[in-house]
Design a protein around this motif. Structure first.
Motif, PDB file in Angstrom:
ATOM      1  N   LEU A 100      45.021  18.458 -57.740  1.00  0.00           N
ATOM      2  CA  LEU A 100      46.164  18.699 -58.635  1.00  0.00           C
ATOM      3  C   LEU A 100      46.771  20.081 -58.379  1.00  0.00           C
ATOM      4  O   LEU A 100      48.003  20.235 -58.384  1.00  0.00           O
ATOM      5  CB  LEU A 100      45.743  18.570 -60.095  1.00  0.00           C
ATOM      6  N   ASN A 101      45.922  21.077 -58.134  1.00  0.00           N
ATOM      7  CA  ASN A 101      46.431  22.419 -57.810  1.00  0.00           C
ATOM      8  C   ASN A 101      47.225  22.394 -56.508  1.00  0.00           C
ATOM      9  O   ASN A 101      48.278  23.027 -56.405  1.00  0.00           O
ATOM     10  CB  ASN A 101      45.278  23.416 -57.705  1.00  0.00           C
ATOM     11  N   TYR A 102      46.721  21.659 -55.519  1.00  0.00           N
ATOM     12  CA  TYR A 102      47.433  21.526 -54.249  1.00  0.00           C
ATOM     13  C   TYR A 102      48.798  20.870 -54.455  1.00  0.00           C
ATOM     14  O   TYR A 102      49.818  21.353 -53.957  1.00  0.00           O
ATOM     15  CB  TYR A 102      46.594  20.717 -53.260  1.00  0.00           C
ATOM     16  N   ALA A 103      48.822  19.759 -55.206  1.00  0.00           N
ATOM     17  CA  ALA A 103      50.077  19.045 -55.442  1.00  0.00           C
ATOM     18  C   ALA A 103      51.065  19.920 -56.205  1.00  0.00           C
ATOM     19  O   ALA A 103      52.274  19.897 -55.931  1.00  0.00           O
ATOM     20  CB  ALA A 103      49.823  17.747 -56.200  1.00  0.00           C
ATOM     21  N   SER A 104      50.572  20.722 -57.153  1.00  0.00           N
ATOM     22  CA  SER A 104      51.452  21.628 -57.906  1.00  0.00           C
ATOM     23  C   SER A 104      52.027  22.705 -57.003  1.00  0.00           C
ATOM     24  O   SER A 104      53.211  23.028 -57.081  1.00  0.00           O
ATOM     25  CB  SER A 104      50.680  22.282 -59.054  1.00  0.00           C
ATOM     26  N   GLU A 105      51.187  23.278 -56.151  1.00  0.00           N
ATOM     27  CA  GLU A 105      51.657  24.323 -55.221  1.00  0.00           C
ATOM     28  C   GLU A 105      52.651  23.745 -54.218  1.00  0.00           C
ATOM     29  O   GLU A 105      53.657  24.375 -53.894  1.00  0.00           O
ATOM     30  CB  GLU A 105      50.468  24.947 -54.498  1.00  0.00           C
ATOM     31  N   LYS A 106      52.390  22.537 -53.746  1.00  0.00           N
ATOM     32  CA  LYS A 106      53.316  21.881 -52.809  1.00  0.00           C
ATOM     33  C   LYS A 106      54.652  21.611 -53.491  1.00  0.00           C
ATOM     34  O   LYS A 106      55.714  21.828 -52.905  1.00  0.00           O
ATOM     35  CB  LYS A 106      52.702  20.589 -52.277  1.00  0.00           C
ATOM     36  N   ASN A 107      54.605  21.168 -54.745  1.00  0.00           N
ATOM     37  CA  ASN A 107      55.833  20.924 -55.496  1.00  0.00           C
ATOM     38  C   ASN A 107      56.625  22.216 -55.672  1.00  0.00           C
ATOM     39  O   ASN A 107      57.855  22.225 -55.560  1.00  0.00           O
ATOM     40  CB  ASN A 107      55.501  20.306 -56.859  1.00  0.00           C
ATOM     41  N   ARG A 108      55.916  23.307 -55.933  1.00  0.00           N
ATOM     42  CA  ARG A 108      56.576  24.606 -56.087  1.00  0.00           C
ATOM     43  C   ARG A 108      57.272  25.027 -54.784  1.00  0.00           C
ATOM     44  O   ARG A 108      58.407  25.493 -54.788  1.00  0.00           O
ATOM     45  CB  ARG A 108      55.536  25.649 -56.513  1.00  0.00           C
ATOM     46  N   ALA A 109      56.594  24.826 -53.651  1.00  0.00           N
ATOM     47  CA  ALA A 109      57.181  25.182 -52.354  1.00  0.00           C
ATOM     48  C   ALA A 109      58.399  24.314 -52.047  1.00  0.00           C
ATOM     49  O   ALA A 109      59.438  24.817 -51.597  1.00  0.00           O
ATOM     50  CB  ALA A 109      56.134  25.035 -51.247  1.00  0.00           C
ATOM     51  N   ILE A 110      58.293  23.013 -52.302  1.00  0.00           N
ATOM     52  CA  ILE A 110      59.417  22.101 -52.057  1.00  0.00           C
ATOM     53  C   ILE A 110      60.593  22.472 -52.949  1.00  0.00           C
ATOM     54  O   ILE A 110      61.748  22.506 -52.497  1.00  0.00           O
ATOM     55  CB  ILE A 110      58.995  20.637 -52.282  1.00  0.00           C
ATOM     56  N   SER A 111      60.317  22.769 -54.213  1.00  0.00           N
ATOM     57  CA  SER A 111      61.387  23.160 -55.144  1.00  0.00           C
ATOM     58  C   SER A 111      62.085  24.433 -54.681  1.00  0.00           C
ATOM     59  O   SER A 111      63.311  24.540 -54.754  1.00  0.00           O
ATOM     60  CB  SER A 111      60.813  23.365 -56.547  1.00  0.00           C
ATOM     61  N   ASN A 112      61.306  25.403 -54.206  1.00  0.00           N
ATOM     62  CA  ASN A 112      61.900  26.636 -53.673  1.00  0.00           C
ATOM     63  C   ASN A 112      62.759  26.341 -52.449  1.00  0.00           C
ATOM     64  O   ASN A 112      63.840  26.919 -52.294  1.00  0.00           O
ATOM     65  CB  ASN A 112      60.814  27.652 -53.321  1.00  0.00           C
ATOM     66  N   ASN A 113      62.278  25.458 -51.590  1.00  0.00           N
ATOM     67  CA  ASN A 113      63.056  25.099 -50.405  1.00  0.00           C
ATOM     68  C   ASN A 113      64.388  24.458 -50.802  1.00  0.00           C
ATOM     69  O   ASN A 113      65.442  24.808 -50.263  1.00  0.00           O
ATOM     70  CB  ASN A 113      62.269  24.136 -49.516  1.00  0.00           C
ATOM     71  N   ILE A 114      64.343  23.531 -51.755  1.00  0.00           N
ATOM     72  CA  ILE A 114      65.564  22.849 -52.188  1.00  0.00           C
ATOM     73  C   ILE A 114      66.517  23.827 -52.853  1.00  0.00           C
ATOM     74  O   ILE A 114      67.721  23.809 -52.595  1.00  0.00           O
ATOM     75  CB  ILE A 114      65.216  21.674 -53.127  1.00  0.00           C
ATOM     76  N   SER A 115      65.992  24.715 -53.690  1.00  0.00           N
ATOM     77  CA  SER A 115      66.875  25.648 -54.395  1.00  0.00           C
ATOM     78  C   SER A 115      67.482  26.693 -53.457  1.00  0.00           C
ATOM     79  O   SER A 115      68.500  27.296 -53.780  1.00  0.00           O
ATOM     80  CB  SER A 115      66.136  26.336 -55.545  1.00  0.00           C
ATOM     81  N   ASN A 116      66.872  26.889 -52.287  1.00  0.00           N
ATOM     82  CA  ASN A 116      67.393  27.857 -51.327  1.00  0.00           C
ATOM     83  C   ASN A 116      68.073  27.204 -50.128  1.00  0.00           C
ATOM     84  O   ASN A 116      68.213  27.823 -49.079  1.00  0.00           O
ATOM     85  CB  ASN A 116      66.260  28.773 -50.833  1.00  0.00           C
ATOM     86  N   VAL A 117      68.500  25.966 -50.296  1.00  0.00           N
ATOM     87  CA  VAL A 117      69.093  25.231 -49.185  1.00  0.00           C
ATOM     88  C   VAL A 117      70.325  25.934 -48.610  1.00  0.00           C
ATOM     89  O   VAL A 117      70.604  25.822 -47.418  1.00  0.00           O
ATOM     90  CB  VAL A 117      69.402  23.769 -49.591  1.00  0.00           C
ATOM     91  N   ASP A 118      71.062  26.675 -49.426  1.00  0.00           N
ATOM     92  CA  ASP A 118      72.263  27.373 -48.952  1.00  0.00           C
ATOM     93  C   ASP A 118      72.073  28.880 -48.811  1.00  0.00           C
ATOM     94  O   ASP A 118      73.040  29.596 -48.573  1.00  0.00           O
ATOM     95  CB  ASP A 118      73.424  27.097 -49.906  1.00  0.00           C
ATOM     96  N   THR A 119      70.862  29.367 -48.956  1.00  0.00           N
ATOM     97  CA  THR A 119      70.595  30.800 -48.838  1.00  0.00           C
ATOM     98  C   THR A 119      70.550  31.194 -47.364  1.00  0.00           C
ATOM     99  O   THR A 119      69.721  30.676 -46.608  1.00  0.00           O
ATOM    100  CB  THR A 119      69.252  31.164 -49.506  1.00  0.00           C
TER     101      THR A 119
END
Length: 128
Positions: free
Chosen positions: A15-34
């Motif tokens: 669950l910790n792994y899945a949460s950390e992966k979700n956090r990384a994916i969310s950061n990637n999506i939110s920075n798609v235009d950075t």
């Protein structure tokens, strides 16, 4: 001695792994235009450790699990550029990984809920 064996520990780390992966994916999506942003990935370090069979031969050597938390690590994808601004986030790939990770996380939650229901049943003496 562990009261419930390794099952809860493994599920917690997963669950910790899945949460950390979700956090990384969310950061990637939110920075798609950075401009210049490089996408991040999360991977299991312990799985690779068994394959590499690396050992420290001297106490002064650096440990192999440096940068890992709970057996997984976050790395930066470098060497690729998909956009004209130096960004390497592929939004289609990130959305696919997000959907896969959500399914994985939900399966883990269902499994741990089942474990708790089994314990509850035992505590109540097997009656529903």
């Amino acid at each position: 001695m562990q009261l419930f064996g390794d099952t809860f520990h493994v599920l917690e780390n997963s669950l910790n792994y899945a949460s950390e992966k979700n956090r990384a994916i969310s950061n990637n999506i939110s920075n798609v235009d950075t401009p210049g942003y490089k996408a991040k990935d999360v991977s299991f370090g312990k799985m690779l450790e068994g394959e590499l069979q690396a050992t420290r031969t001297n106490a002064r050597h650096l440990p192999f699990n440096q940068g890992e938390r709970n057996g997984f690590r976050t790395t930066v994808r470098s060497g690729t550029t998909y956009n004209h601004n130096g960004n390497n986030v592929d939004i289609d790939k990130e959305m696919t990984e997000l959907a896969n990770n959500q399914i994985y996380y939900q399966a883990l939650v269902d499994r741990i809920s089942g474990k708790f229901r089994s314990l509850e049943s035992v505590i109540k003496g097997g009656s529903a």
